[in-house]
Motif scaffolding. Structure first.
Motif, mmCIF file in Angstrom:
data_model
loop_
_atom_site.group_PDB
_atom_site.id
_atom_site.type_symbol
_atom_site.label_atom_id
_atom_site.label_comp_id
_atom_site.label_asym_id
_atom_site.label_seq_id
_atom_site.Cartn_x
_atom_site.Cartn_y
_atom_site.Cartn_z
ATOM 1 N N LEU A 58 -36.000 -27.515 27.784
ATOM 2 C CA LEU A 58 -36.726 -28.787 27.701
ATOM 3 C C LEU A 58 -36.019 -29.747 26.760
ATOM 4 N N LEU A 59 -35.637 -29.252 25.591
ATOM 5 C CA LEU A 59 -34.986 -30.120 24.612
ATOM 6 C C LEU A 59 -33.583 -30.530 25.055
ATOM 7 N N GLU A 60 -32.881 -29.633 25.716
ATOM 8 C CA GLU A 60 -31.562 -29.991 26.241
ATOM 9 C C GLU A 60 -31.701 -31.073 27.309
ATOM 10 N N PHE A 61 -32.748 -30.973 28.135
ATOM 11 C CA PHE A 61 -32.992 -31.998 29.149
ATOM 12 C C PHE A 61 -33.306 -33.339 28.486
ATOM 13 N N LEU A 62 -34.175 -33.340 27.473
ATOM 14 C CA LEU A 62 -34.519 -34.576 26.771
ATOM 15 C C LEU A 62 -33.291 -35.169 26.079
ATOM 16 N N ALA A 63 -32.462 -34.301 25.507
ATOM 17 C CA ALA A 63 -31.244 -34.785 24.843
ATOM 18 C C ALA A 63 -30.295 -35.410 25.858
ATOM 19 N N GLY A 64 -30.090 -34.734 26.984
ATOM 20 C CA GLY A 64 -29.223 -35.272 28.020
ATOM 21 C C GLY A 64 -29.751 -36.580 28.579
ATOM 22 N N LEU A 65 -31.066 -36.653 28.761
ATOM 23 C CA LEU A 65 -31.681 -37.873 29.269
ATOM 24 C C LEU A 65 -31.484 -39.029 28.294
ATOM 25 N N THR A 66 -31.643 -38.751 27.009
ATOM 26 C CA THR A 66 -31.470 -39.788 25.990
ATOM 27 C C THR A 66 -30.029 -40.291 25.957
ATOM 28 N N ILE A 67 -29.098 -39.367 25.998
ATOM 29 C CA ILE A 67 -27.674 -39.745 25.974
ATOM 30 C C ILE A 67 -27.314 -40.544 27.226
ATOM 31 N N PHE A 68 -27.794 -40.080 28.386
ATOM 32 C CA PHE A 68 -27.489 -40.762 29.643
ATOM 33 C C PHE A 68 -28.121 -42.147 29.683
ATOM 34 N N LEU A 154 -31.988 -29.255 17.975
ATOM 35 C CA LEU A 154 -32.390 -30.459 18.691
ATOM 36 C C LEU A 154 -33.736 -30.981 18.208
ATOM 37 N N ALA A 155 -34.673 -30.061 17.920
ATOM 38 C CA ALA A 155 -36.000 -30.492 17.454
ATOM 39 C C ALA A 155 -35.903 -31.225 16.124
ATOM 40 N N PHE A 156 -35.073 -30.728 15.205
ATOM 41 C CA PHE A 156 -34.905 -31.407 13.922
ATOM 42 C C PHE A 156 -34.290 -32.792 14.105
ATOM 43 N N THR A 157 -33.322 -32.904 14.998
ATOM 44 C CA THR A 157 -32.689 -34.207 15.223
ATOM 45 C C THR A 157 -33.664 -35.186 15.867
ATOM 46 N N PHE A 158 -34.406 -34.721 16.871
ATOM 47 C CA PHE A 158 -35.431 -35.578 17.472
ATOM 48 C C PHE A 158 -36.490 -35.982 16.440
ATOM 49 N N ARG A 160 -36.268 -36.268 13.239
ATOM 50 C CA ARG A 160 -35.762 -37.211 12.253
ATOM 51 C C ARG A 160 -35.843 -38.654 12.768
ATOM 52 N N HIS A 161 -35.637 -38.834 14.067
ATOM 53 C CA HIS A 161 -35.618 -40.181 14.644
ATOM 54 C C HIS A 161 -36.963 -40.597 15.244
ATOM 55 N N THR A 162 -37.786 -39.630 15.617
ATOM 56 C CA THR A 162 -39.092 -39.951 16.214
ATOM 57 C C THR A 162 -40.179 -39.138 15.522
ATOM 58 N N PRO A 163 -40.447 -39.429 14.249
ATOM 59 C CA PRO A 163 -41.417 -38.631 13.490
ATOM 60 C C PRO A 163 -42.836 -38.681 14.036
ATOM 61 N N LYS A 164 -43.157 -39.720 14.819
ATOM 62 C CA LYS A 164 -44.519 -39.799 15.353
ATOM 63 C C LYS A 164 -44.789 -38.695 16.373
ATOM 64 N N PHE A 165 -43.713 -38.096 16.904
ATOM 65 C CA PHE A 165 -43.867 -36.969 17.834
ATOM 66 C C PHE A 165 -43.696 -35.621 17.124
ATOM 67 N N MET A 166 -43.903 -35.613 15.819
ATOM 68 C CA MET A 166 -43.765 -34.391 15.037
ATOM 69 C C MET A 166 -44.505 -33.195 15.637
ATOM 70 N N PRO A 167 -45.766 -33.348 16.116
ATOM 71 C CA PRO A 167 -46.448 -32.181 16.709
ATOM 72 C C PRO A 167 -45.683 -31.560 17.860
ATOM 73 N N LEU A 168 -45.018 -32.404 18.674
ATOM 74 C CA LEU A 168 -44.248 -31.874 19.804
ATOM 75 C C LEU A 168 -43.058 -31.066 19.320
ATOM 76 N N TRP A 169 -42.329 -31.586 18.331
ATOM 77 C CA TRP A 169 -41.142 -30.882 17.850
ATOM 78 C C TRP A 169 -41.529 -29.582 17.147
ATOM 79 N N LEU A 170 -42.620 -29.611 16.389
ATOM 80 C CA LEU A 170 -43.111 -28.383 15.756
ATOM 81 C C LEU A 170 -43.545 -27.369 16.814
ATOM 82 N N ALA A 171 -44.209 -27.871 17.862
ATOM 83 C CA ALA A 171 -44.662 -26.984 18.934
ATOM 84 C C ALA A 171 -43.479 -26.302 19.620
#
Length: 216
Positions: A58-68, A154-158, A160-171
């Motif tokens: 999931l995180l690799e997909f989100l990372a690839g989507l963001t980069i693309f 990837l969760a830590f990097t996300f 750092r830039h989108t702290p409002k989604f902290m629950p998602l990254w922790l999950a």
């Protein structure tokens, strides 16, 4: 909150990674084998656990989507810094994973790899648990957990830039630990080491990006 996980001083960095190393060593020496036996006895195999164990996809997909997405000028103006750090995080994460697995060469808790002469040596099947530095082959790839490493990096990097989604990254972090541990894919020590290396990969990406920005 997150900034405290990325210490700026050498002392803070030493303290943080010293603590993480201590936790890994405690797990390897006193917890891993007993916990692997307990997980094997439970025989957990629910599809939801297998889904949780695949969290890095999931995180690799989100990372690839963001980069693309940064091909678009509109998205690039908003997400360029995140995209650059995600790309650097992936480079560091995959590099660290390859070097670490080859350097430590730990056997797995369960035997699930078919080899020419049988199965991979494991704690559950053969009562074998050991590190074989620089050993080659999937039979010695347990430490650290690549799934935990990529997820935490990837969760830590996300985060750092989108702290409002902290629950998602922790999950995501909790999910990969839960899935991998419940299915006995990895020892707890493998997962703690993977999480620690993931933090390191994200921190290296941040440091390199900051260094590059100062010189541009």
């Amino acid at each position: 909150m997150l900034k405290h996980l990325f210490p700026r001083s050498p002392k803070g960095t030493l303290l943080l990674y010293g603590l993480l190393l201590t936790l890994v060593l405690i797990s390897v020496h006193f917890i891993d084998r007993q916990l692997a036996d307990m997980m094997h006895a439970q025989q957990l195999s629910h599809p939801s656990l297998k889904l949780l164990s695949k969290t890095p996809l999931l995180l690799e997909f989100l990372a690839g989507l963001t980069i693309f997405a940064c091909i678009s000028e509109r998205f690039r103006a908003r997400f360029q810094a995140l995209a650059i750090e995600l790309a650097l995080t992936l480079i560091f994460a995959f590099s660290i994973r390859w070097v670490a697995k080859w350097s430590f060469g730990r056997t797995w808790p369960e035997s699930w790899i078919a080899l020419g002469d049988g199965h991979n040596p494991s704690w559950v099947a053969d009562r074998i648990e050991a590190f074989h530095p620089f050993a080659q082959g999937l039979a010695y790839d347990s430490f650290p957990s690549g799934h935990a490493l990529l997820t935490f990096a990837l969760a830590f990097t996300f985060w750092r830039h989108t702290p409002k989604f902290m629950p998602l990254w922790l999950a995501c972090m909790i999910a990969v630990i839960t899935g991998q541990l419940s299915l006995n894919y990895h020892y707890l020590g493998d997962l703690l080491a993977g999480a620690s290396f993931g933090l390191l990969a994200s921190q290296l990406a941040l440091s390199l990006h900051s260094w590059l920005k100062k010189r541009m």
